[in-house]
Write a protein that holds these residues in place. Sequence first.
Motif, PDB file in Angstrom:
ATOM      1  N   ASN A   1       0.806  -1.225   0.000  1.00  0.00           N
ATOM      2  CA  ASN A   1       0.000   0.000   0.000  1.00  0.00           C
ATOM      3  C   ASN A   1       0.841   1.278   0.000  1.00  0.00           C
ATOM      4  OD1 ASN A   1      -2.448  -1.584   0.196  1.00  0.00           O
ATOM      5  ND2 ASN A   1      -1.921  -1.899   2.357  1.00  0.00           N
ATOM      6  N   SER A   2       1.881   1.299  -0.808  1.00  0.00           N
ATOM      7  CA  SER A   2       2.757   2.471  -0.895  1.00  0.00           C
ATOM      8  C   SER A   2       2.219   3.498  -1.888  1.00  0.00           C
ATOM      9  CB  SER A   2       4.158   2.052  -1.343  1.00  0.00           C
ATOM     10  OG  SER A   2       4.786   1.246  -0.386  1.00  0.00           O
ATOM     11  N   LEU A   3       2.739   4.711  -1.806  1.00  0.00           N
ATOM     12  CA  LEU A   3       2.512   5.703  -2.841  1.00  0.00           C
ATOM     13  C   LEU A   3       3.737   5.635  -3.744  1.00  0.00           C
ATOM     14  CD1 LEU A   3       1.135   9.299  -2.581  1.00  0.00           C
ATOM     15  CD2 LEU A   3       3.065   8.760  -4.072  1.00  0.00           C
ATOM     16  N   ILE A   4       3.528   5.284  -4.995  1.00  0.00           N
ATOM     17  CA  ILE A   4       4.623   5.090  -5.937  1.00  0.00           C
ATOM     18  C   ILE A   4       4.617   6.204  -6.977  1.00  0.00           C
ATOM     19  CG2 ILE A   4       5.689   3.510  -7.577  1.00  0.00           C
ATOM     20  CD1 ILE A   4       4.152   1.216  -6.263  1.00  0.00           C
ATOM     21  N   TYR A   5       5.714   6.963  -7.008  1.00  0.00           N
ATOM     22  CA  TYR A   5       5.859   7.992  -8.038  1.00  0.00           C
ATOM     23  C   TYR A   5       6.890   7.513  -9.055  1.00  0.00           C
ATOM     24  CZ  TYR A   5       7.491  12.041 -10.585  1.00  0.00           C
ATOM     25  OH  TYR A   5       7.868  12.877 -11.605  1.00  0.00           O
ATOM     26  N   CYS A   6       6.498   7.467 -10.311  1.00  0.00           N
ATOM     27  CA  CYS A   6       7.376   6.973 -11.368  1.00  0.00           C
ATOM     28  C   CYS A   6       7.742   8.070 -12.361  1.00  0.00           C
ATOM     29  CB  CYS A   6       6.703   5.834 -12.134  1.00  0.00           C
ATOM     30  SG  CYS A   6       6.259   4.406 -11.122  1.00  0.00           S
ATOM     31  N   ASP A   7       9.011   8.177 -12.638  1.00  0.00           N
ATOM     32  CA  ASP A   7       9.517   9.108 -13.651  1.00  0.00           C
ATOM     33  C   ASP A   7      10.413   8.308 -14.593  1.00  0.00           C
ATOM     34  OD1 ASP A   7      10.161  11.392 -15.049  1.00  0.00           O
ATOM     35  OD2 ASP A   7      11.711  12.032 -13.636  1.00  0.00           O
ATOM     36  N   PRO A   8       9.791   7.431 -15.399  1.00  0.00           N
ATOM     37  CA  PRO A   8      10.565   6.540 -16.271  1.00  0.00           C
ATOM     38  C   PRO A   8      11.140   7.271 -17.469  1.00  0.00           C
ATOM     39  CG  PRO A   8       8.247   6.339 -16.769  1.00  0.00           C
ATOM     40  CD  PRO A   8       8.341   7.266 -15.584  1.00  0.00           C
ATOM     41  N   PRO A   9      12.049   6.636 -18.201  1.00  0.00           N
ATOM     42  CA  PRO A   9      12.550   7.231 -19.457  1.00  0.00           C
ATOM     43  C   PRO A   9      11.362   7.504 -20.372  1.00  0.00           C
ATOM     44  CG  PRO A   9      13.894   5.353 -18.827  1.00  0.00           C
ATOM     45  CD  PRO A   9      12.711   5.345 -17.915  1.00  0.00           C
ATOM     46  N   TYR A  10      11.268   8.711 -20.892  1.00  0.00           N
ATOM     47  CA  TYR A  10      10.127   9.070 -21.715  1.00  0.00           C
ATOM     48  C   TYR A  10      10.179   8.372 -23.072  1.00  0.00           C
ATOM     49  CZ  TYR A  10       8.640  12.754 -18.482  1.00  0.00           C
ATOM     50  OH  TYR A  10       8.175  13.457 -17.399  1.00  0.00           O
TER      51      TYR A  10
ATOM     52  N   PHE B   1      14.313   1.161 -23.190  1.00  0.00           N
ATOM     53  CA  PHE B   1      13.307   0.961 -22.161  1.00  0.00           C
ATOM     54  C   PHE B   1      12.010   0.477 -22.785  1.00  0.00           C
ATOM     55  CE2 PHE B   1      10.012   2.540 -19.201  1.00  0.00           C
ATOM     56  CZ  PHE B   1      10.474   1.974 -18.023  1.00  0.00           C
ATOM     57  N   ASN B   2      11.417  -0.579 -22.201  1.00  0.00           N
ATOM     58  CA  ASN B   2      10.181  -1.133 -22.724  1.00  0.00           C
ATOM     59  C   ASN B   2       8.993  -0.436 -22.059  1.00  0.00           C
ATOM     60  OD1 ASN B   2       7.868  -2.798 -23.252  1.00  0.00           O
ATOM     61  ND2 ASN B   2       9.273  -4.454 -23.814  1.00  0.00           N
ATOM     62  N   ASN B   3       8.442   0.571 -22.731  1.00  0.00           N
ATOM     63  CA  ASN B   3       7.351   1.347 -22.160  1.00  0.00           C
ATOM     64  C   ASN B   3       6.072   0.529 -21.982  1.00  0.00           C
ATOM     65  OD1 ASN B   3       9.128   3.469 -23.770  1.00  0.00           O
ATOM     66  ND2 ASN B   3       8.110   4.555 -22.104  1.00  0.00           N
ATOM     67  N   LYS B   4       5.817  -0.374 -22.914  1.00  0.00           N
ATOM     68  CA  LYS B   4       4.611  -1.195 -22.817  1.00  0.00           C
ATOM     69  C   LYS B   4       4.630  -2.034 -21.545  1.00  0.00           C
ATOM     70  CE  LYS B   4       1.846  -4.543 -25.402  1.00  0.00           C
ATOM     71  NZ  LYS B   4       1.740  -5.350 -26.660  1.00  0.00           N
ATOM     72  N   GLU B   5       5.769  -2.631 -21.248  1.00  0.00           N
ATOM     73  CA  GLU B   5       5.889  -3.439 -20.031  1.00  0.00           C
ATOM     74  C   GLU B   5       5.758  -2.564 -18.788  1.00  0.00           C
ATOM     75  OE1 GLU B   5       9.517  -5.636 -20.066  1.00  0.00           O
ATOM     76  OE2 GLU B   5       8.851  -6.995 -21.678  1.00  0.00           O
ATOM     77  N   PHE B   6       6.296  -1.347 -18.868  1.00  0.00           N
ATOM     78  CA  PHE B   6       6.184  -0.450 -17.706  1.00  0.00           C
ATOM     79  C   PHE B   6       4.731  -0.116 -17.392  1.00  0.00           C
ATOM     80  CE2 PHE B   6       5.311   3.925 -16.453  1.00  0.00           C
ATOM     81  CZ  PHE B   6       5.724   3.840 -15.124  1.00  0.00           C
ATOM     82  N   TRP B   7       3.949   0.270 -18.410  1.00  0.00           N
ATOM     83  CA  TRP B   7       2.567   0.653 -18.159  1.00  0.00           C
ATOM     84  C   TRP B   7       1.758  -0.516 -17.613  1.00  0.00           C
ATOM     85  CZ3 TRP B   7       1.517   5.456 -17.513  1.00  0.00           C
ATOM     86  CH2 TRP B   7       2.200   6.443 -18.235  1.00  0.00           C
ATOM     87  N   GLU B   8       2.062  -1.714 -18.072  1.00  0.00           N
ATOM     88  CA  GLU B   8       1.376  -2.890 -17.532  1.00  0.00           C
ATOM     89  C   GLU B   8       1.749  -3.093 -16.067  1.00  0.00           C
ATOM     90  OE1 GLU B   8      -1.158  -5.995 -17.147  1.00  0.00           O
ATOM     91  OE2 GLU B   8      -1.045  -4.502 -18.757  1.00  0.00           O
ATOM     92  N   TRP B   9       3.001  -2.881 -15.742  1.00  0.00           N
ATOM     93  CA  TRP B   9       3.462  -2.968 -14.346  1.00  0.00           C
ATOM     94  C   TRP B   9       2.733  -1.931 -13.489  1.00  0.00           C
ATOM     95  CZ3 TRP B   9       5.985   0.782 -11.388  1.00  0.00           C
ATOM     96  CH2 TRP B   9       6.540   0.343 -10.186  1.00  0.00           C
ATOM     97  N   ALA B  10       2.558  -0.716 -14.002  1.00  0.00           N
ATOM     98  CA  ALA B  10       1.859   0.342 -13.259  1.00  0.00           C
ATOM     99  C   ALA B  10       0.413  -0.059 -12.984  1.00  0.00           C
ATOM    100  CB  ALA B  10       1.908   1.651 -14.050  1.00  0.00           C
ATOM    101  N   ARG B  11      -0.219  -0.704 -13.944  1.00  0.00           N
ATOM    102  CA  ARG B  11      -1.594  -1.185 -13.744  1.00  0.00           C
ATOM    103  C   ARG B  11      -1.637  -2.234 -12.619  1.00  0.00           C
ATOM    104  NH1 ARG B  11      -1.041  -1.386 -19.521  1.00  0.00           N
ATOM    105  NH2 ARG B  11      -2.261   0.261 -20.536  1.00  0.00           N
ATOM    106  N   ILE B  12      -0.695  -3.162 -12.688  1.00  0.00           N
ATOM    107  CA  ILE B  12      -0.647  -4.239 -11.690  1.00  0.00           C
ATOM    108  C   ILE B  12      -0.407  -3.677 -10.297  1.00  0.00           C
ATOM    109  CG2 ILE B  12       0.671  -6.248 -10.912  1.00  0.00           C
ATOM    110  CD1 ILE B  12       1.179  -6.869 -13.904  1.00  0.00           C
ATOM    111  N   MET B  13       0.496  -2.709 -10.177  1.00  0.00           N
ATOM    112  CA  MET B  13       0.777  -2.106  -8.879  1.00  0.00           C
ATOM    113  C   MET B  13      -0.466  -1.412  -8.308  1.00  0.00           C
ATOM    114  SD  MET B  13       3.884  -2.804  -7.992  1.00  0.00           S
ATOM    115  CE  MET B  13       3.566  -4.399  -8.790  1.00  0.00           C
TER     116      MET B  13
END
Length: 228
Positions: A151-160, A170-182
């Motif tokens: 239950n953390s607050l996660i702030y992400c500033d990934p490679p654009y 950087f695999n942006n598609k995998e990142f956004w899926e990870w953000a959904r899961i989190m």
Amino acid sequence: MIYQGSKNKIAKYILPIMLEERKEGQAWVEPFVGGANLIDKVSGERFGNDSNIYLISLLKAVQNGWVPPTTVSKEDYYAIKSNPENYSTELYAFVAFLCSFGGKFWGGYASNKINTNYADTGSRVITKQAQNLSGIIFTATCYSKMLIPPNSLIYCDPPYQGKTGYKNKFNNKEFWEWARIMTVKGHTVFVSEYNAPDDFECIIEIDHKSVMNKNKPKKTKEKLFRYK
């Protein structure tokens, strides 16, 4: 800390939005901590991670009292770059980031027509920042492998997406899926990007000037997203 893609200049706009949603006792987590220019303005339990081990070594060293040099010549710069085994990881990182143009990792020896001492400026900035790094738990791994408290607050500033300047693709598609899961797991997730998939909503849009090109600063729109 002077760092490529730093959010220091827009922190006053995006931090209040996220902090308003931060619950009491909720850990603040940054999987892409970069120069720690946002996490250093937050209190409480904090976790900062980055995949660049040199960057994390520098932040840890400064956190523990290490003071960087105030002079780094052009000869020093390229000697350290070419022979990393002869120098400490924190010195290697300091020169790589804070003595390079725009805070880009080995982005070229920083210099200008008025002979600014970038090493001195960088040393003073990061030494001053040190007091706000106390207590942060820093780690160096891939964002998806970072151990995150429940239950953390996660702030992400990934490679654009579509931007250059990062060592590994950087695999942006995998990142956004990870953000959904989190988010589904119960975390509060915010993401800084220029654009996002349709199932993420833009909370705020900020005009910003990128200085990665020293000859032609580019106007951009920084955006903060969260999963709908």
